[in-house]
Design a protein around this motif. Structure first.
Motif, PDB file in Angstrom:
ATOM      1  N   PRO A  88      17.244  38.230  24.012  1.00  0.00           N
ATOM      2  CA  PRO A  88      18.043  38.849  25.004  1.00  0.00           C
ATOM      3  C   PRO A  88      19.577  39.336  24.905  1.00  0.00           C
ATOM      4  O   PRO A  88      20.561  38.707  24.142  1.00  0.00           O
ATOM      5  N   THR A  89      19.838  40.452  25.303  1.00  0.00           N
ATOM      6  CA  THR A  89      21.137  41.237  24.851  1.00  0.00           C
ATOM      7  C   THR A  89      21.893  40.467  26.194  1.00  0.00           C
ATOM      8  O   THR A  89      21.456  40.095  27.151  1.00  0.00           O
ATOM      9  N   TRP A  90      23.244  40.845  25.850  1.00  0.00           N
ATOM     10  CA  TRP A  90      24.126  40.087  27.139  1.00  0.00           C
ATOM     11  C   TRP A  90      24.092  40.626  28.338  1.00  0.00           C
ATOM     12  O   TRP A  90      24.328  39.858  29.360  1.00  0.00           O
ATOM     13  N   PHE A  91      23.373  42.032  28.361  1.00  0.00           N
ATOM     14  CA  PHE A  91      23.488  42.587  29.812  1.00  0.00           C
ATOM     15  C   PHE A  91      21.870  42.310  30.223  1.00  0.00           C
ATOM     16  O   PHE A  91      21.536  43.048  31.610  1.00  0.00           O
ATOM     17  N   GLU A  92      21.226  41.687  29.701  1.00  0.00           N
ATOM     18  CA  GLU A  92      19.523  41.577  30.340  1.00  0.00           C
ATOM     19  C   GLU A  92      19.756  40.215  30.987  1.00  0.00           C
ATOM     20  O   GLU A  92      20.191  39.263  30.786  1.00  0.00           O
ATOM     21  N   GLN A  93      18.971  40.395  32.219  1.00  0.00           N
ATOM     22  CA  GLN A  93      18.913  39.319  33.104  1.00  0.00           C
ATOM     23  C   GLN A  93      17.435  38.843  33.493  1.00  0.00           C
ATOM     24  O   GLN A  93      16.452  39.698  33.200  1.00  0.00           O
ATOM     25  N   ASN A  94      17.410  37.520  33.747  1.00  0.00           N
ATOM     26  CA  ASN A  94      16.095  36.744  34.008  1.00  0.00           C
ATOM     27  C   ASN A  94      14.952  37.268  33.009  1.00  0.00           C
ATOM     28  O   ASN A  94      13.944  37.511  33.194  1.00  0.00           O
ATOM     29  N   ILE A  95      15.405  37.037  31.607  1.00  0.00           N
ATOM     30  CA  ILE A  95      14.537  37.362  30.626  1.00  0.00           C
ATOM     31  C   ILE A  95      13.849  36.027  30.156  1.00  0.00           C
ATOM     32  O   ILE A  95      14.440  34.661  30.064  1.00  0.00           O
TER      33      ILE A  95
END
Length: 271
Positions: free
Chosen positions: A194-201
């Motif tokens: 997951p990248t830093w701006f992805e949420q709830n992965i």
């Protein structure tokens, strides 16, 4: 039947299901690797063990750094700071680790290299045989062919992963590369974190996606390498019969399209 009876019946069924799941999990082997950011070496190691070894086929993957949990598992990859094949511990992060694929190699192993060192011969044979069956090819590989396949796959596929994971460049650090390679297996696997701006992965789901990519790459590496190994007798035959093509022996005619350069070179230096 009253509501209370139905509730008790439902709860009883749930308890039976829980007991079954506990029994099933107790019969299924468990392989541990670290949680958090994943890399190509442990992803590929998990693929090799869970898909292509008799001992760990279909094993469950447990991603954790809790040593109390890891100690209870059947195998542990890339975490735990223990390398001991007798108890299936395959980590390379401990300070004293200094193991290589063989005495002829000088790149320290990653967890992928450790798994391949102990299970790679079985893995490549399994993939090769499955491919020959699926393609309905009436070809038999000798034990020596599988040995060669095992060594070639390490040298051309696994060893670069070992080097990358251990921070070893393919060129001297004082040489500026003309371009950067960003599409190798380690890059494709890394991009699934997951990248830093992805949420709830769901990182475990991403890990499973990475395993699919690594498995596909592993299969194609074995298939293409096997095609080179299998081409050897056809090239050698063409070299032996070159005087039937032209009296000078300077023309070689292959019966079919196949990888030929390596085998031709080796054949000619022995003439």
């Amino acid at each position: 039947m009253c509501i209370r009876d139905r509730t008790q019946s439902t709860w009883g069924n749930i308890q039976v299901l829980i007991k079954f799941l506990r029994f099933f999990m107790s019969q299924t082997k468990q392989i541990g690797t670290h949680s958090g950011t994943f890399h190509a070496d442990e992803v590929l190691g998990c693929v090799m063990l869970t898909k292509y070894t008799q001992l760990f086929q279909n094993a469950n993957i447990v991603r954790t750094r809790d040593q109390n949990i890891l100690d209870k598992l059947d195998a542990v990859i890339d975490v735990g700071r223990i390398y001991d094949a007798s108890i299936h511990r395959y980590d390379h992060h401990q300070g004293e680790f200094n193991d290589f694929f063989s005495q002829n190699h000088n790149i320290r192993l990653s967890s992928a290299g450790l798994v391949f060192k102990h299970f790679g011969r079985e893995v490549v044979e399994r993939i090769a045989k499955d491919f020959l069956v699926s393609e309905k090819l009436d070809i038999q590989l000798s034990p020596e062919d599988y040995d060669q396949l095992y060594l070639r796959i390490y040298n051309t596929f696994i060893m670069p992963l070992d080097a990358t994971d251990n921070g070893i460049d393919a060129y001297p650090q004082d040489v500026e590369p003309r371009y950067r390679q960003t599409t190798a297996l380690e890059h494709r696997v890394s991009r699934l974190n997951p990248t830093w701006f992805e949420q709830n992965i769901d990182q475990d789901e991403r890990f499973r996606e990475a395993m699919k990519i690594a498995d596909d790459e592993l299969q194609w590496q074995v298939r293409t390498t096997m095609s080179r190994v299998l081409a050897k007798p056809y090239v050698e035959k063409a070299v032996d019969q070159r005087f039937n093509v032209h009296e000078s022996g300077a023309i070689i005619k292959l019966e079919l399209v196949c990888p030929w350069k390596e085998h031709l070179y080796l054949s000619l230096i022995h003439i």
